[in-house]
Design a protein around this motif. Sequence first.
Motif, PDB file in Angstrom:
ATOM      1  N   GLY A   1      46.460  13.398  35.921  1.00  0.00           N
ATOM      2  CA  GLY A   1      46.900  12.084  36.370  1.00  0.00           C
ATOM      3  C   GLY A   1      47.563  11.344  35.222  1.00  0.00           C
ATOM      4  N   GLY A   2      47.082  10.161  34.967  1.00  0.00           N
ATOM      5  CA  GLY A   2      47.657   9.356  33.892  1.00  0.00           C
ATOM      6  C   GLY A   2      46.761   9.269  32.691  1.00  0.00           C
ATOM      7  N   ALA A   3      46.020  10.343  32.375  1.00  0.00           N
ATOM      8  CA  ALA A   3      45.069  10.264  31.270  1.00  0.00           C
ATOM      9  C   ALA A   3      44.960  11.589  30.524  1.00  0.00           C
ATOM     10  CB  ALA A   3      43.693   9.858  31.797  1.00  0.00           C
ATOM     11  N   PHE A   4      44.532  11.486  29.253  1.00  0.00           N
ATOM     12  CA  PHE A   4      44.076  12.633  28.491  1.00  0.00           C
ATOM     13  C   PHE A   4      42.570  12.773  28.729  1.00  0.00           C
ATOM     14  CE2 PHE A   4      47.679  11.320  25.685  1.00  0.00           C
ATOM     15  CZ  PHE A   4      48.413  12.500  25.740  1.00  0.00           C
ATOM     16  N   LEU A   5      42.108  13.969  29.027  1.00  0.00           N
ATOM     17  CA  LEU A   5      40.684  14.208  29.250  1.00  0.00           C
ATOM     18  C   LEU A   5      40.161  15.198  28.231  1.00  0.00           C
ATOM     19  CD1 LEU A   5      40.623  14.662  33.144  1.00  0.00           C
ATOM     20  CD2 LEU A   5      40.333  12.542  31.835  1.00  0.00           C
ATOM     21  N   LEU A   6      38.944  14.956  27.740  1.00  0.00           N
ATOM     22  CA  LEU A   6      38.273  15.910  26.868  1.00  0.00           C
ATOM     23  C   LEU A   6      37.767  17.060  27.728  1.00  0.00           C
ATOM     24  CD1 LEU A   6      37.472  16.112  23.849  1.00  0.00           C
ATOM     25  CD2 LEU A   6      35.230  15.207  24.502  1.00  0.00           C
ATOM     26  N   ALA A   7      38.070  18.303  27.354  1.00  0.00           N
ATOM     27  CA  ALA A   7      37.722  19.443  28.198  1.00  0.00           C
ATOM     28  C   ALA A   7      37.331  20.640  27.333  1.00  0.00           C
ATOM     29  CB  ALA A   7      38.892  19.810  29.109  1.00  0.00           C
ATOM     30  N   LEU A   8      36.026  20.885  27.219  1.00  0.00           N
ATOM     31  CA  LEU A   8      35.527  22.068  26.513  1.00  0.00           C
ATOM     32  C   LEU A   8      35.219  23.125  27.562  1.00  0.00           C
ATOM     33  CD1 LEU A   8      33.132  20.397  23.927  1.00  0.00           C
ATOM     34  CD2 LEU A   8      35.525  20.993  23.670  1.00  0.00           C
ATOM     35  N   GLU A   9      36.083  24.110  27.676  1.00  0.00           N
ATOM     36  CA  GLU A   9      35.972  25.078  28.759  1.00  0.00           C
ATOM     37  C   GLU A   9      35.345  26.373  28.278  1.00  0.00           C
ATOM     38  OE1 GLU A   9      39.883  25.347  30.354  1.00  0.00           O
ATOM     39  OE2 GLU A   9      39.856  23.286  31.128  1.00  0.00           O
ATOM     40  N   ALA A  10      34.461  26.921  29.111  1.00  0.00           N
ATOM     41  CA  ALA A  10      33.662  28.073  28.716  1.00  0.00           C
ATOM     42  C   ALA A  10      34.503  29.307  28.424  1.00  0.00           C
ATOM     43  CB  ALA A  10      32.638  28.384  29.800  1.00  0.00           C
ATOM     44  N   ASP A  11      35.681  29.418  29.035  1.00  0.00           N
ATOM     45  CA  ASP A  11      36.503  30.612  28.832  1.00  0.00           C
ATOM     46  C   ASP A  11      37.383  30.515  27.588  1.00  0.00           C
ATOM     47  OD1 ASP A  11      38.178  28.653  29.742  1.00  0.00           O
ATOM     48  OD2 ASP A  11      39.170  29.880  31.259  1.00  0.00           O
ATOM     49  N   SER A  12      37.261  29.421  26.831  1.00  0.00           N
ATOM     50  CA  SER A  12      38.014  29.263  25.596  1.00  0.00           C
ATOM     51  C   SER A  12      37.357  30.081  24.486  1.00  0.00           C
ATOM     52  CB  SER A  12      38.063  27.789  25.186  1.00  0.00           C
ATOM     53  OG  SER A  12      38.435  27.639  23.836  1.00  0.00           O
ATOM     54  N   GLU A  13      38.158  30.864  23.777  1.00  0.00           N
ATOM     55  CA  GLU A  13      37.619  31.685  22.686  1.00  0.00           C
ATOM     56  C   GLU A  13      37.036  30.811  21.583  1.00  0.00           C
ATOM     57  OE1 GLU A  13      39.016  35.160  19.500  1.00  0.00           O
ATOM     58  OE2 GLU A  13      40.484  34.207  20.836  1.00  0.00           O
ATOM     59  N   LEU A  14      37.713  29.698  21.274  1.00  0.00           N
ATOM     60  CA  LEU A  14      37.226  28.812  20.223  1.00  0.00           C
ATOM     61  C   LEU A  14      35.927  28.138  20.636  1.00  0.00           C
ATOM     62  CD1 LEU A  14      37.555  27.453  17.512  1.00  0.00           C
ATOM     63  CD2 LEU A  14      39.081  25.774  18.574  1.00  0.00           C
TER      64      LEU A  14
ATOM     65  N   LEU B   1      30.310  22.823  37.258  1.00  0.00           N
ATOM     66  CA  LEU B   1      31.385  21.983  36.726  1.00  0.00           C
ATOM     67  C   LEU B   1      32.594  21.955  37.660  1.00  0.00           C
ATOM     68  CD1 LEU B   1      31.315  22.814  32.920  1.00  0.00           C
ATOM     69  CD2 LEU B   1      30.525  20.734  34.049  1.00  0.00           C
ATOM     70  N   GLY B   2      32.843  23.063  38.349  1.00  0.00           N
ATOM     71  CA  GLY B   2      33.968  23.097  39.275  1.00  0.00           C
ATOM     72  C   GLY B   2      33.801  22.193  40.467  1.00  0.00           C
ATOM     73  N   CYS B   3      32.571  21.713  40.688  1.00  0.00           N
ATOM     74  CA  CYS B   3      32.302  20.827  41.823  1.00  0.00           C
ATOM     75  C   CYS B   3      32.481  19.354  41.471  1.00  0.00           C
ATOM     76  CB  CYS B   3      30.879  21.050  42.331  1.00  0.00           C
ATOM     77  SG  CYS B   3      30.524  22.748  42.813  1.00  0.00           S
ATOM     78  N   VAL B   4      32.703  19.067  40.170  1.00  0.00           N
ATOM     79  CA  VAL B   4      32.837  17.667  39.752  1.00  0.00           C
ATOM     80  C   VAL B   4      33.934  16.943  40.517  1.00  0.00           C
ATOM     81  CG1 VAL B   4      33.459  16.165  37.807  1.00  0.00           C
ATOM     82  CG2 VAL B   4      31.812  18.010  37.476  1.00  0.00           C
ATOM     83  N   PRO B   5      35.135  17.536  40.705  1.00  0.00           N
ATOM     84  CA  PRO B   5      36.178  16.816  41.459  1.00  0.00           C
ATOM     85  C   PRO B   5      35.788  16.518  42.905  1.00  0.00           C
ATOM     86  CG  PRO B   5      37.137  18.610  40.191  1.00  0.00           C
ATOM     87  CD  PRO B   5      35.654  18.797  40.136  1.00  0.00           C
ATOM     88  N   LEU B   6      34.853  17.285  43.479  1.00  0.00           N
ATOM     89  CA  LEU B   6      34.437  17.034  44.869  1.00  0.00           C
ATOM     90  C   LEU B   6      33.710  15.704  45.014  1.00  0.00           C
ATOM     91  CD1 LEU B   6      33.107  20.602  45.843  1.00  0.00           C
ATOM     92  CD2 LEU B   6      35.320  19.581  46.412  1.00  0.00           C
TER      93      LEU B   6
END
Length: 423
Positions: free
Chosen positions: A224-237, A319-324
């Motif tokens: 949307g119109g924002a930057f969101l902090l997102a630590l995703e489990a599939d990220s190698e880092l 976490l995938g249910c948060v937008p619901l």
Amino acid sequence: QGKTVKFAWQNTLRDCAVFVQQQERWRKEDIERAVQALSTRLDGYLAVLSPFSENRDQAGDLRESVGSPFLSALLFWVPRTPREDETAFLEEHVAKARLAADFPELSAEVALEEARLREVVRDLYFSGEIVSATGRVERNVENVGFRPLETLLGHFFDASLSQLHPSHASIMPRIEYASSYHAEQLFSAFIRQGKISLEEAEQKGLTPYIQGLLEPLGIVRRRGGAFLLALEADSELVSHVLGLVRGDESLAGIVTALRKGKWGMAAPQSTLLLSAFVVSGHVAALRDGEEVDVEDFSRLAQGYVTGLRPGRVLPPELLGCVPLGAFIWGEVEGSPTPMTQKAMWKRTVEEARRVGRMLGEASRLVERYGSYAVFRKAAVDTALIARLSLFFDGLPAGADSREGLERVLAHLRDNPGLGSDIA
């Protein structure tokens, strides 16, 4: 004789010990001290040899006695062997300089020869070679150009650091410089809040630092119109950092592991990354073994926090249910921070009370007028009322935000159309 010099490598500041080597061979304790420094706090060691050094293959001596990957960051600047005329000039000049104190008339000659001295010495070194302790040789140093030492170091150590930190190029800052002030602003206005509107980021001058420091780490998403902090489990880092924090770990040890591992991450980027893990709840900050809140960036950057341990976050499968649940709490970051989770739970409780009152009134109407023909024509969906009642009545009133949200998200996962029902 030596000093620590800062130099730039892939848009990060690095530390190098530069010294003029006076002894012909390295002592065992000197080697051990250099390797220890390179594996913890320094990014490079540059030993400048004398043009008259008899042992010009000191790198070979080290390879035979030490086994460490950090030897590649120990370099020797080996000047070419002086010609006879250069040797004669240097010896004569040094002799005059030492005698000038007793024979003042020599001072004028010494001063006149200084320009030639600089030219000779410069030519000796820039016609020499850079030799790493692992055997790599770079010749024709003059091709780099007569530049300040800080610039030369960035060139000399590029191959060594790229070998030691092969993944750094993928996360390197996209800006040349960020001050501690900018890091503090990123933390307070964005990371601690979990999100920031594009407009606010632009107004506060944070957009280039979000894009330049945080986006390369893969922990920022635009929605949307924002930057969101997102630590995703599939990220190698992200997986790498979580792998470093398996129990109560020293903060200094984790910072060193990030700096000295394949990522080669330097401050303030590493501190910002760890602050995102703390704020998001993936890890907990410790001081002397007790959990503490990270209220401002300085607590991580200046030593107040001494350790980290695994935190408590919402299960990845939920976490995938948060937008619901956006019909309850609006748009939030993909992995809600503890602060956001509290706000989400508070909004859920408020919504439960509001909808609960509506459902109570609807139930009473059905009970009182359900048998009336006019009421039956209204086509009241009693099954929907029952489903909504089951959801809101089942919310644990005394639960903390994480436990309560887990219950809500689990219900949304099983009933993804609940928002449409309420609307």
